[in-house]
Design a protein around this motif. Structure first.
Motif, mmCIF file in Angstrom:
data_model
loop_
_atom_site.group_PDB
_atom_site.id
_atom_site.type_symbol
_atom_site.label_atom_id
_atom_site.label_comp_id
_atom_site.label_asym_id
_atom_site.label_seq_id
_atom_site.Cartn_x
_atom_site.Cartn_y
_atom_site.Cartn_z
ATOM 1 N N ALA A 184 0.848 -1.182 0.000
ATOM 2 C CA ALA A 184 0.000 0.000 0.000
ATOM 3 C C ALA A 184 0.891 1.242 0.000
ATOM 4 O O ALA A 184 1.825 1.332 0.793
ATOM 5 C CB ALA A 184 -0.902 0.005 1.227
ATOM 6 N N ALA A 185 0.600 2.154 -0.902
ATOM 7 C CA ALA A 185 1.350 3.409 -0.960
ATOM 8 C C ALA A 185 0.717 4.404 0.012
ATOM 9 O O ALA A 185 -0.448 4.772 -0.133
ATOM 10 C CB ALA A 185 1.334 3.962 -2.378
ATOM 11 N N VAL A 186 1.492 4.790 1.026
ATOM 12 C CA VAL A 186 1.017 5.700 2.066
ATOM 13 C C VAL A 186 2.098 6.745 2.368
ATOM 14 O O VAL A 186 3.220 6.648 1.892
ATOM 15 C CB VAL A 186 0.659 4.924 3.362
ATOM 16 C CG1 VAL A 186 -0.497 3.962 3.123
ATOM 17 C CG2 VAL A 186 1.849 4.167 3.900
ATOM 18 N N LEU A 187 1.759 7.724 3.191
ATOM 19 C CA LEU A 187 2.720 8.779 3.527
ATOM 20 C C LEU A 187 3.787 8.338 4.522
ATOM 21 O O LEU A 187 4.863 8.906 4.571
ATOM 22 C CB LEU A 187 1.986 9.998 4.100
ATOM 23 C CG LEU A 187 1.172 10.806 3.103
ATOM 24 C CD1 LEU A 187 0.404 11.906 3.836
ATOM 25 C CD2 LEU A 187 2.060 11.397 2.034
ATOM 26 N N ASN A 188 3.501 7.328 5.331
ATOM 27 C CA ASN A 188 4.426 6.959 6.409
ATOM 28 C C ASN A 188 4.878 5.503 6.336
ATOM 29 O O ASN A 188 5.029 4.845 7.354
ATOM 30 C CB ASN A 188 3.777 7.238 7.764
ATOM 31 C CG ASN A 188 2.471 6.490 7.931
ATOM 32 O OD1 ASN A 188 1.938 5.933 6.983
ATOM 33 N ND2 ASN A 188 1.956 6.469 9.134
ATOM 34 N N SER B 90 -8.720 3.379 1.388
ATOM 35 C CA SER B 90 -9.712 3.258 2.464
ATOM 36 C C SER B 90 -9.133 2.445 3.626
ATOM 37 O O SER B 90 -8.258 1.594 3.437
ATOM 38 C CB SER B 90 -10.987 2.585 1.951
ATOM 39 O OG SER B 90 -10.761 1.216 1.690
ATOM 40 N N ALA B 91 -9.640 2.692 4.798
ATOM 41 C CA ALA B 91 -9.177 1.985 5.999
ATOM 42 C C ALA B 91 -9.410 0.480 5.866
ATOM 43 O O ALA B 91 -8.583 -0.318 6.312
ATOM 44 C CB ALA B 91 -9.894 2.516 7.236
ATOM 45 N N GLU B 92 -10.508 0.078 5.233
ATOM 46 C CA GLU B 92 -10.812 -1.336 5.063
ATOM 47 C C GLU B 92 -9.779 -2.026 4.174
ATOM 48 O O GLU B 92 -9.330 -3.128 4.478
ATOM 49 C CB GLU B 92 -12.217 -1.514 4.452
ATOM 50 C CG GLU B 92 -13.342 -1.040 5.348
ATOM 51 C CD GLU B 92 -13.608 0.461 5.233
ATOM 52 O OE1 GLU B 92 -14.415 0.964 6.027
ATOM 53 O OE2 GLU B 92 -13.025 1.130 4.366
ATOM 54 N N VAL B 93 -9.396 -1.390 3.076
ATOM 55 C CA VAL B 93 -8.397 -1.970 2.170
ATOM 56 C C VAL B 93 -7.022 -1.926 2.819
ATOM 57 O O VAL B 93 -6.264 -2.890 2.765
ATOM 58 C CB VAL B 93 -8.399 -1.255 0.803
ATOM 59 C CG1 VAL B 93 -7.240 -1.710 -0.068
ATOM 60 C CG2 VAL B 93 -9.724 -1.475 0.093
ATOM 61 N N LEU B 94 -6.687 -0.827 3.454
ATOM 62 C CA LEU B 94 -5.386 -0.681 4.106
ATOM 63 C C LEU B 94 -5.178 -1.765 5.176
ATOM 64 O O LEU B 94 -4.077 -2.285 5.341
ATOM 65 C CB LEU B 94 -5.264 0.708 4.723
ATOM 66 C CG LEU B 94 -3.883 1.179 5.099
ATOM 67 C CD1 LEU B 94 -2.918 1.102 3.924
ATOM 68 C CD2 LEU B 94 -3.946 2.601 5.627
ATOM 69 N N ALA B 95 -6.237 -2.146 5.864
ATOM 70 C CA ALA B 95 -6.138 -3.186 6.893
ATOM 71 C C ALA B 95 -5.751 -4.542 6.297
ATOM 72 O O ALA B 95 -5.198 -5.398 6.997
ATOM 73 C CB ALA B 95 -7.461 -3.307 7.648
ATOM 74 N N ILE C 252 -1.240 -1.298 -4.065
ATOM 75 C CA ILE C 252 -2.491 -0.568 -3.867
ATOM 76 C C ILE C 252 -2.165 0.921 -3.886
ATOM 77 O O ILE C 252 -1.348 1.395 -3.089
ATOM 78 C CB ILE C 252 -3.156 -0.931 -2.520
ATOM 79 C CG1 ILE C 252 -3.358 -2.442 -2.387
ATOM 80 C CG2 ILE C 252 -4.459 -0.167 -2.339
ATOM 81 C CD1 ILE C 252 -4.282 -3.054 -3.389
ATOM 82 N N ILE C 253 -2.808 1.653 -4.781
ATOM 83 C CA ILE C 253 -2.638 3.096 -4.912
ATOM 84 C C ILE C 253 -3.997 3.747 -4.670
ATOM 85 O O ILE C 253 -4.978 3.397 -5.326
ATOM 86 C CB ILE C 253 -2.156 3.479 -6.335
ATOM 87 C CG1 ILE C 253 -0.881 2.740 -6.709
ATOM 88 C CG2 ILE C 253 -2.017 4.991 -6.484
ATOM 89 C CD1 ILE C 253 0.350 3.205 -6.006
ATOM 90 N N GLY C 254 -4.056 4.676 -3.748
ATOM 91 C CA GLY C 254 -5.300 5.393 -3.502
ATOM 92 C C GLY C 254 -5.412 6.597 -4.419
ATOM 93 O O GLY C 254 -4.456 6.969 -5.100
ATOM 94 N N ASN C 255 -6.589 7.206 -4.451
ATOM 95 C CA ASN C 255 -6.700 8.409 -5.268
ATOM 96 C C ASN C 255 -6.031 9.579 -4.568
ATOM 97 O O ASN C 255 -5.723 9.523 -3.384
ATOM 98 C CB ASN C 255 -8.149 8.681 -5.687
ATOM 99 C CG ASN C 255 -8.986 9.374 -4.644
ATOM 100 O OD1 ASN C 255 -8.497 9.968 -3.697
ATOM 101 N ND2 ASN C 255 -10.291 9.312 -4.817
#
Length: 66
Positions: A1-5, A30-35, A21-24
Motif C-alpha cells: 500500500a502506498a502511504v505517507l508513512n 480506504s481503511a478497510e483496504v489498508l487493513a 495498492i494506490i489510492g486516489n
C-alpha cells in the motif's frame, strides 16, 4: 500500500510478484483496504507535498521495485 508513512522505496528489495495498492490523490486508500495490506511503502519526498498524481506515483513505485 502506498502511504505517507511507509517504508521508503529505496530501502525495498526487488520483488517478483505482488499487488500494489494506490489510492486516489485526495482520499488515499480506504481503511478497510489498508487493513488487508501486509506492507506500506512511501515515495521519498522533499517539502510538505502530501500526494502525487496516482499514475505518476505508480510509475515511480514500479521503477523502484522491479
Amino acid at each position: 500500500a502506498a502511504v505517507l508513512n511507509g517504508t521508503e522505496l529505496r530501502k525495498l528489495q526487488p520483488i517478483k510478484e505482488g499487488v500494489i495498492i494506490i489510492g486516489n490523490e485526495s482520499k488515499g486508500i480506504s481503511a478497510e483496504v489498508l487493513a488487508l495490506c501486509r506492507n506500506r511503502i512511501t515515495i521519498p519526498r522533499h517539502g510538505q507535498a502530501e500526494s502525487l498524481n496516482a499514475a505518476v506515483a505508480t510509475g515511480i513505485i514500479l521503477s523502484h521495485i522491479i
